[in-house]
Write an enzyme that holds these catalytic residues in place. Structure first.
Site, short mmCIF file in Angstrom:
data_model
loop_
_atom_site.label_atom_id
_atom_site.label_comp_id
_atom_site.label_asym_id
_atom_site.label_seq_id
_atom_site.Cartn_x
_atom_site.Cartn_y
_atom_site.Cartn_z
N HIS A 12 -1.56 -10.36 6.47
CA HIS A 12 -1.14 -10.02 7.62
C HIS A 12 0.55 -9.97 7.64
CE1 HIS A 12 -0.02 -14.13 7.63
NE2 HIS A 12 0.55 -14.56 8.66
N SER A 108 -7.92 2.60 -1.29
CA SER A 108 -7.08 3.58 -1.40
C SER A 108 -7.75 5.03 -1.84
CB SER A 108 -5.76 3.12 -1.92
OG SER A 108 -5.42 4.15 -2.89
N SER A 109 -7.13 5.93 -1.50
CA SER A 109 -7.74 7.41 -2.15
C SER A 109 -7.62 7.31 -3.52
CB SER A 109 -6.81 8.60 -1.52
OG SER A 109 -5.56 8.51 -1.79
N CYS A 110 -6.90 6.61 -4.44
CA CYS A 110 -6.74 6.35 -5.72
C CYS A 110 -8.25 6.27 -6.23
CB CYS A 110 -5.91 5.42 -6.36
SG CYS A 110 -6.01 3.94 -5.88
N TYR A 137 -6.03 -0.91 -10.73
CA TYR A 137 -5.93 -0.76 -9.38
C TYR A 137 -7.16 -0.32 -8.74
CZ TYR A 137 -4.18 -0.68 -4.43
OH TYR A 137 -3.83 -1.03 -3.18
N LYS A 141 -10.28 -1.66 -6.67
CA LYS A 141 -10.84 -1.31 -5.25
C LYS A 141 -12.25 -0.75 -5.22
CE LYS A 141 -7.00 -2.01 -2.88
NZ LYS A 141 -7.08 -2.91 -1.90
N HIS A 180 7.48 3.82 -2.01
CA HIS A 180 6.77 5.09 -1.81
C HIS A 180 7.62 6.31 -1.54
CE1 HIS A 180 3.03 2.30 -1.29
NE2 HIS A 180 3.10 2.69 -2.48
N ARG A 210 1.15 16.37 -0.20
CA ARG A 210 0.64 15.17 0.06
C ARG A 210 0.38 15.30 1.53
NH1 ARG A 210 0.56 15.10 -4.46
NH2 ARG A 210 1.40 13.80 -5.95
N1 LIG Z 1 0.76 1.28 2.04
C1 LIG Z 1 0.02 2.14 1.59
O1 LIG Z 1 0.73 3.54 1.57
C2 LIG Z 1 -1.28 2.28 1.43
C3 LIG Z 1 -2.22 3.44 1.18
C4 LIG Z 1 -3.50 3.06 1.06
C5 LIG Z 1 -4.14 1.87 1.20
N2 LIG Z 1 -3.36 0.92 1.16
C6 LIG Z 1 -4.10 -0.44 1.44
O2 LIG Z 1 -3.67 -1.41 2.20
C7 LIG Z 1 -3.55 -2.76 2.00
C8 LIG Z 1 -2.51 -3.26 2.40
O3 LIG Z 1 -1.45 -2.58 2.01
P1 LIG Z 1 0.21 -2.65 2.33
O4 LIG Z 1 0.89 -1.64 2.05
O5 LIG Z 1 0.18 -3.48 3.42
O6 LIG Z 1 0.74 -3.97 1.21
P2 LIG Z 1 1.81 -5.10 1.22
O7 LIG Z 1 3.05 -4.56 2.28
O8 LIG Z 1 2.24 -5.17 -0.25
O9 LIG Z 1 1.06 -6.22 1.76
C9 LIG Z 1 0.04 -6.98 0.78
C10 LIG Z 1 -0.35 -8.39 1.44
O10 LIG Z 1 -1.14 -8.72 0.65
C11 LIG Z 1 -0.71 -10.10 0.31
N3 LIG Z 1 -1.15 -10.78 -0.75
C12 LIG Z 1 -0.99 -10.26 -1.90
N4 LIG Z 1 -1.21 -11.11 -3.08
C13 LIG Z 1 -1.92 -12.26 -2.09
C14 LIG Z 1 -2.35 -13.44 -2.68
N5 LIG Z 1 -2.77 -13.72 -4.01
N6 LIG Z 1 -2.90 -14.23 -1.71
C15 LIG Z 1 -2.88 -14.16 -0.63
N7 LIG Z 1 -2.06 -12.78 -0.10
C16 LIG Z 1 -1.75 -12.00 -0.79
C17 LIG Z 1 0.75 -10.36 0.68
O11 LIG Z 1 0.80 -11.76 1.20
P3 LIG Z 1 2.44 -12.37 1.32
O12 LIG Z 1 3.32 -11.32 1.99
O13 LIG Z 1 2.24 -13.63 2.22
O14 LIG Z 1 2.60 -12.33 -0.07
C18 LIG Z 1 1.06 -9.33 1.67
O15 LIG Z 1 0.89 -9.64 2.99
C19 LIG Z 1 -3.99 -2.57 0.25
O16 LIG Z 1 -5.41 -2.84 0.30
C20 LIG Z 1 -3.68 -1.10 -0.05
O17 LIG Z 1 -4.37 -0.91 -0.82
C21 LIG Z 1 -1.77 0.84 1.38
#
Ligand SMILES: NC(=O)c1ccc[n+]([C@@H]2O[C@H](COP(=O)([O-])OP(=O)(O)OC[C@H]3O[C@@H](n4cnc5c(N)ncnc54)[C@H](OP(=O)(O)O)[C@@H]3O)[C@@H](O)[C@H]2O)c1
Length: 316
Positions: A12, A108-110, A137, A141, A180, A210
């Site tokens: 969150h 993710s799209s990857c 990764y 997924k 990114h 993109r």
């Molecule tokens: N950003 C993009 O462009 C994008 C695109 C496609 C898909 N996604 C997907 O969306 C999802 C979230 O991405 P995001 O960009 O929001 O990433 P993010 O900002 O890095 O957030 C990831 C979250 O995961 C938590 N986390 C990581 N390791 C953990 C662990 N061992 N235990 C508990 N919590 C953990 C972190 O918690 P803490 O903050 O408390 O450490 C953080 O809140 C991912 O599955 C990603 O593949 C993102």
């Protein structure tokens, strides 16, 4: 779905998880919970099982992951594979064991093959080889998608996977070392403007294409999945619209007010030429993006300006 059902948003504090919490609250959901990785390490099965027994959520949204770019994936392949497998396996299995009604897994799209036809359809999953730079990764997924599909098939539970395109918006990462492309450009044009630099140098040729989706639209796709049982196990989430990196740079340059020249450093890699998602499967059910890129980048830049004190300004 009752508004006071307990919804656990794993991750969150991340960009996506925070947007999901905001949208759920805006739509009247009153019982949303999250735990930071310090409070609950999702790689630890015992802790996760205990958490589910104590909290007993009705809905679980998995936005927790070890996330990073090509460099991080390349340097830490084991962590990108294993941490993500552990996080999602522990969540999916504990949700299944504790009779969670609805589980939404974010990937993710990857996950799609490197040379799949464009736009990418859900049915292209596992039809050819992955892009090698982020296969660690992607394999984690894909395993999450398949675990949810297996539970759905065998136990008829509403476990579903959503695959977003490139996301951006509030709480994005503007650190030039790890960000990114879109937030990195926002940051570079901002730094150049305040330092009165006439030129901004960007990586590659600017020709790759993109697709970008505002994170609030992504959160609305999650809300849609919370409120509607989806008939299939996997859905793409994007805009279906792409542009060249050069066009993106010009849009961000205009919004940030930078007046100088953009220099393209063609010695740096361009990455995949095109990665566009086919989003028609979810759109046919009723979700569609609402925030166009111009509006979304303006909102992101406004958020960045309000929160710039969090970031060190780089002299370039
Ligand atoms: N950003 C993009 O462009 C994008 C695109 C496609 C898909 N996604 C997907 O969306 C999802 C979230 O991405 P995001 O960009 O929001 O990433 P993010 O900002 O890095 O957030 C990831 C979250 O995961 C938590 N986390 C990581 N390791 C953990 C662990 N061992 N235990 C508990 N919590 C953990 C972190 O918690 P803490 O903050 O408390 O450490 C953080 O809140 C991912 O599955 C990603 O593949 C993102």
């Amino acid at each position: 779905m009752k508004k006071d059902n307990k919804i656990y948003v794993a991750g969150h504090n991340g960009m996506v998880g925070a947007a999901i919490c905001r949208i759920l609250q805006l739509h009247g959901y009153s019982n949303i919970m999250g735990k930071s990785s310090k409070e609950l390490d999702l790689r630890n099965q015992e802790q996760v099982n205990q958490f589910f027994k104590t909290e007993n959520p009705a809905v679980v949204i998995d936005a927790a992951a070890r996330v990073g770019g090509i460099l991080a994936n390349n340097n830490y392949p084991y962590q990108f594979l294993m941490d993500n497998l552990l996080i999602q396996n522990n969540l999916i299995h504990a949700a299944h064991e504790n009779a969670v009604d609805k589980f939404i897994f974010l990937g993710s799209s990857c996950i799609y093959p490197k040379l799949a036809p464009q736009p990418l359809k859900e049915e292209y999953l596992l039809t050819a080889s992955l892009e090698p730079t982020n296969e660690w990764y992607a394999i984690a997924k894909i395993t999450g998608v398949k675990a949810c599909e297996a539970i759905r098939k065998q136990y008829q539970k509403d476990f579903v996977s959503l695959m977003p395109t490139n996301l951006y918006g509030s709480f994005d990462n503007f650190d030039l070392e790890t960000s990114h492309v879109l937030p990195a450009m926002v940051r570079k044009f901002y730094d150049a403007t305040i330092n009165n630099h006439a030129t901004v140098t960007l990586w590659g040729t600017g020709t790759p294409m993109r697709e970008f989706l505002h994170v609030d639209d992504m959160a609305k796709a999650v809300l849609f999945a919370v409120e509607n049982p989806l008939p299939d196990y996997l859905y793409n989430v994007g805009t279906g619209v792409d542009l060249t990196i050069k066009e993106l740079a010009e849009l961000i340059q205009k919004i940030t007010g930078h007046k100088g020249e953009i220099i393209w450093d063609a010695s740096k890699p361009d990455g995949t030429y095109r990665k566009l998602m086919d989003n028609s499967k979810l759109e046919k059910l009723g979700w569609k993006y609402q925030i166009d890129l111009q509006q979304g980048v303006q909102q992101t830049y406004d958020w960045f300006l309000k929160n710039i004190h969090q970031y060190k300004t780089v002299k370039i």
